[in-house]
Enzyme design. Sequence first.
Site, PDB file in Angstrom:
ATOM      1  N   ASN A 278     -46.763 -23.416  -7.841  1.00  0.00           N
ATOM      2  CA  ASN A 278     -45.710 -22.399  -7.939  1.00  0.00           C
ATOM      3  C   ASN A 278     -45.654 -21.706  -9.298  1.00  0.00           C
ATOM      4  OD1 ASN A 278     -42.818 -21.269  -7.450  1.00  0.00           O
ATOM      5  ND2 ASN A 278     -42.614 -22.585  -9.257  1.00  0.00           N
TER       6      ASN A 278
ATOM      7  N   THR B 121     -34.809 -14.363  -9.585  1.00  0.00           N
ATOM      8  CA  THR B 121     -35.078 -15.453 -10.538  1.00  0.00           C
ATOM      9  C   THR B 121     -35.197 -14.811 -11.926  1.00  0.00           C
ATOM     10  OG1 THR B 121     -37.495 -15.284 -10.522  1.00  0.00           O
ATOM     11  CG2 THR B 121     -36.500 -16.659  -8.801  1.00  0.00           C
TER      12      THR B 121
ATOM     13  N   ASP C 237     -43.394 -28.583 -15.639  1.00  0.00           N
ATOM     14  CA  ASP C 237     -43.140 -27.255 -16.210  1.00  0.00           C
ATOM     15  C   ASP C 237     -43.447 -27.365 -17.686  1.00  0.00           C
ATOM     16  OD1 ASP C 237     -41.781 -24.679 -16.954  1.00  0.00           O
ATOM     17  OD2 ASP C 237     -41.069 -24.796 -14.897  1.00  0.00           O
TER      18      ASP C 237
ATOM     19  N   TYR D 132     -51.220  -8.740 -12.897  1.00  0.00           N
ATOM     20  CA  TYR D 132     -50.498  -9.679 -12.027  1.00  0.00           C
ATOM     21  C   TYR D 132     -51.054  -9.583 -10.607  1.00  0.00           C
ATOM     22  CZ  TYR D 132     -46.409 -11.913  -9.767  1.00  0.00           C
ATOM     23  OH  TYR D 132     -45.572 -12.731  -9.036  1.00  0.00           O
TER      24      TYR D 132
ATOM     25  N   ASP E 112     -48.370 -28.184 -18.313  1.00  0.00           N
ATOM     26  CA  ASP E 112     -48.877 -26.825 -18.546  1.00  0.00           C
ATOM     27  C   ASP E 112     -50.045 -26.660 -17.582  1.00  0.00           C
ATOM     28  OD1 ASP E 112     -50.361 -24.611 -19.358  1.00  0.00           O
ATOM     29  OD2 ASP E 112     -49.912 -24.930 -21.481  1.00  0.00           O
TER      30      ASP E 112
HETATM   31  P1  NAP Z   1     -39.622 -18.144 -12.985  1.00  0.00           P
HETATM   32  O1  NAP Z   1     -38.158 -18.422 -12.849  1.00  0.00           O
HETATM   33  O2  NAP Z   1     -40.108 -17.432 -14.205  1.00  0.00           O
HETATM   34  O3  NAP Z   1     -40.363 -19.548 -12.809  1.00  0.00           O
HETATM   35  C1  NAP Z   1     -41.694 -19.749 -13.129  1.00  0.00           C
HETATM   36  C2  NAP Z   1     -41.782 -21.039 -13.887  1.00  0.00           C
HETATM   37  O4  NAP Z   1     -43.140 -21.300 -14.251  1.00  0.00           O
HETATM   38  C3  NAP Z   1     -40.988 -20.972 -15.196  1.00  0.00           C
HETATM   39  O5  NAP Z   1     -40.247 -22.136 -15.400  1.00  0.00           O
HETATM   40  C4  NAP Z   1     -42.096 -20.783 -16.211  1.00  0.00           C
HETATM   41  O6  NAP Z   1     -41.779 -21.136 -17.536  1.00  0.00           O
HETATM   42  C5  NAP Z   1     -43.155 -21.677 -15.608  1.00  0.00           C
HETATM   43  N1  NAP Z   1     -44.435 -21.527 -16.277  1.00  0.00           N
HETATM   44  C6  NAP Z   1     -44.928 -20.459 -16.955  1.00  0.00           C
HETATM   45  N2  NAP Z   1     -46.097 -20.732 -17.499  1.00  0.00           N
HETATM   46  C7  NAP Z   1     -46.381 -22.027 -17.173  1.00  0.00           C
HETATM   47  C8  NAP Z   1     -47.450 -22.897 -17.439  1.00  0.00           C
HETATM   48  N3  NAP Z   1     -48.497 -22.527 -18.205  1.00  0.00           N
HETATM   49  N4  NAP Z   1     -47.405 -24.147 -16.933  1.00  0.00           N
HETATM   50  C9  NAP Z   1     -46.361 -24.554 -16.209  1.00  0.00           C
HETATM   51  N5  NAP Z   1     -45.306 -23.780 -15.920  1.00  0.00           N
HETATM   52  C10 NAP Z   1     -45.319 -22.525 -16.410  1.00  0.00           C
HETATM   53  O7  NAP Z   1     -40.129 -17.272 -11.758  1.00  0.00           O
HETATM   54  P2  NAP Z   1     -40.136 -17.527 -10.175  1.00  0.00           P
HETATM   55  O8  NAP Z   1     -39.724 -16.271  -9.550  1.00  0.00           O
HETATM   56  O9  NAP Z   1     -39.449 -18.782  -9.817  1.00  0.00           O
HETATM   57  O10 NAP Z   1     -41.721 -17.678  -9.957  1.00  0.00           O
HETATM   58  C11 NAP Z   1     -42.314 -18.686  -9.137  1.00  0.00           C
HETATM   59  C12 NAP Z   1     -43.582 -18.130  -8.518  1.00  0.00           C
HETATM   60  O11 NAP Z   1     -43.245 -17.084  -7.597  1.00  0.00           O
HETATM   61  C13 NAP Z   1     -44.549 -17.509  -9.524  1.00  0.00           C
HETATM   62  O12 NAP Z   1     -45.880 -17.864  -9.188  1.00  0.00           O
HETATM   63  C14 NAP Z   1     -44.340 -16.019  -9.330  1.00  0.00           C
HETATM   64  O13 NAP Z   1     -45.464 -15.272  -9.712  1.00  0.00           O
HETATM   65  C15 NAP Z   1     -44.067 -15.950  -7.838  1.00  0.00           C
HETATM   66  N6  NAP Z   1     -43.363 -14.750  -7.383  1.00  0.00           N
HETATM   67  C16 NAP Z   1     -42.145 -14.393  -7.906  1.00  0.00           C
HETATM   68  C17 NAP Z   1     -41.497 -13.263  -7.402  1.00  0.00           C
HETATM   69  C18 NAP Z   1     -40.146 -12.840  -7.918  1.00  0.00           C
HETATM   70  O14 NAP Z   1     -39.723 -11.719  -7.597  1.00  0.00           O
HETATM   71  N7  NAP Z   1     -39.401 -13.649  -8.644  1.00  0.00           N
HETATM   72  C19 NAP Z   1     -42.090 -12.498  -6.398  1.00  0.00           C
HETATM   73  C20 NAP Z   1     -43.334 -12.891  -5.889  1.00  0.00           C
HETATM   74  C21 NAP Z   1     -43.950 -14.024  -6.379  1.00  0.00           C
HETATM   75  P3  NAP Z   1     -41.604 -19.956 -18.683  1.00  0.00           P
HETATM   76  O15 NAP Z   1     -40.301 -19.340 -18.460  1.00  0.00           O
HETATM   77  O16 NAP Z   1     -41.676 -20.695 -19.993  1.00  0.00           O
HETATM   78  O17 NAP Z   1     -42.702 -18.961 -18.545  1.00  0.00           O
END
Ligand code: NAP
Length: 251
Positions: free
Chosen positions: A90, A191, A37, A156, A63
């Site tokens: 992810n 999340t 991360d 997105y 990253d």
């Molecule tokens: P999250 O809690 O924001 O987790 C995403 C993680 O990725 C965060 O720790 C974030 O850090 C990190 N990240 C951002 N930019 C990065 C980079 N350049 N390199 C490495 N890590 C990075 O959200 P989540 O819901 O768990 O998301 C996980 C996946 O599920 C994502 O692909 C998201 O698009 C997908 N998703 C989420 C939802 C939802 O409703 N939550 C729905 C459909 C799909 P930062 O906080 O610093 O950005």
Amino acid sequence: MGRLDGKVAIISGGARGQGATEVRFLTREGAKVVFGDILDEEGMKVEAEIRELGGEATYVHLDVTEEAQWQAAVQTAEERYGKLDILVNNAGILIRKGLEETTVEDWERIMDINAKGVFLGSKSAIPAMRRAGGGSIINISSTAGLVGSPNGSPSYTATKGAVRLLTKATAIQYAGENIRCNSVHPGPIDTPMIQDTINDPSRLEQRMQRLPLGRVGTTEDIAYGVLYLASDESSFVTGSELVIDGGTTAS
Ligand code: NAP
């Protein structure tokens, strides 16, 4: 006996949210996990928690837009745990802006992390999976990678659509080498990414109208699907779309 005994995995974006739960689930089922991360402090905490529970996990700064950091993560998996079998792409970000409000900088940033990040992860992991005799790549897309939505973010949606078809291209090109590739399409999951919606009663109410099962999903709802696709239980599954969305896209 764990469902992933003897397997080695890499998970991106594993410091919090869905990624952190996936680290917990995969290690609990016997996998050794390298996870990355950009949130180093949170990542180190998750590593310590896993080790306290008797699991095997190593946090690395990753990253996903940096090819050299991907290569270092793969090297860590092979050097520390002997091979690489599973990759969960992810990490992702959401920039919640309408099409006209989206700047070129927004577009490039979200494409870089959500689409290029998945490409670089797969590109870096495949040679190691080949050395291991096969593997499973799991790309986290979204319901936004399947359909548009009234208040969704077009940038997105574009990235998650790209992930959906990159998955199928990867599946077809590497099936002959026993490397599988599937996408997961979560609906709204509780999340940090969607706290703005969860904390806004009128927005949440609007979202609930498109959620037949009547609740927002949990990180566990998604991690169960990832676990299935990571394990040999899904050995006949490649190029598929696992939709975990409370029924949102069923109508
Ligand atoms: P999250 O809690 O924001 O987790 C995403 C993680 O990725 C965060 O720790 C974030 O850090 C990190 N990240 C951002 N930019 C990065 C980079 N350049 N390199 C490495 N890590 C990075 O959200 P989540 O819901 O768990 O998301 C996980 C996946 O599920 C994502 O692909 C998201 O698009 C997908 N998703 C989420 C939802 C939802 O409703 N939550 C729905 C459909 C799909 P930062 O906080 O610093 O950005």
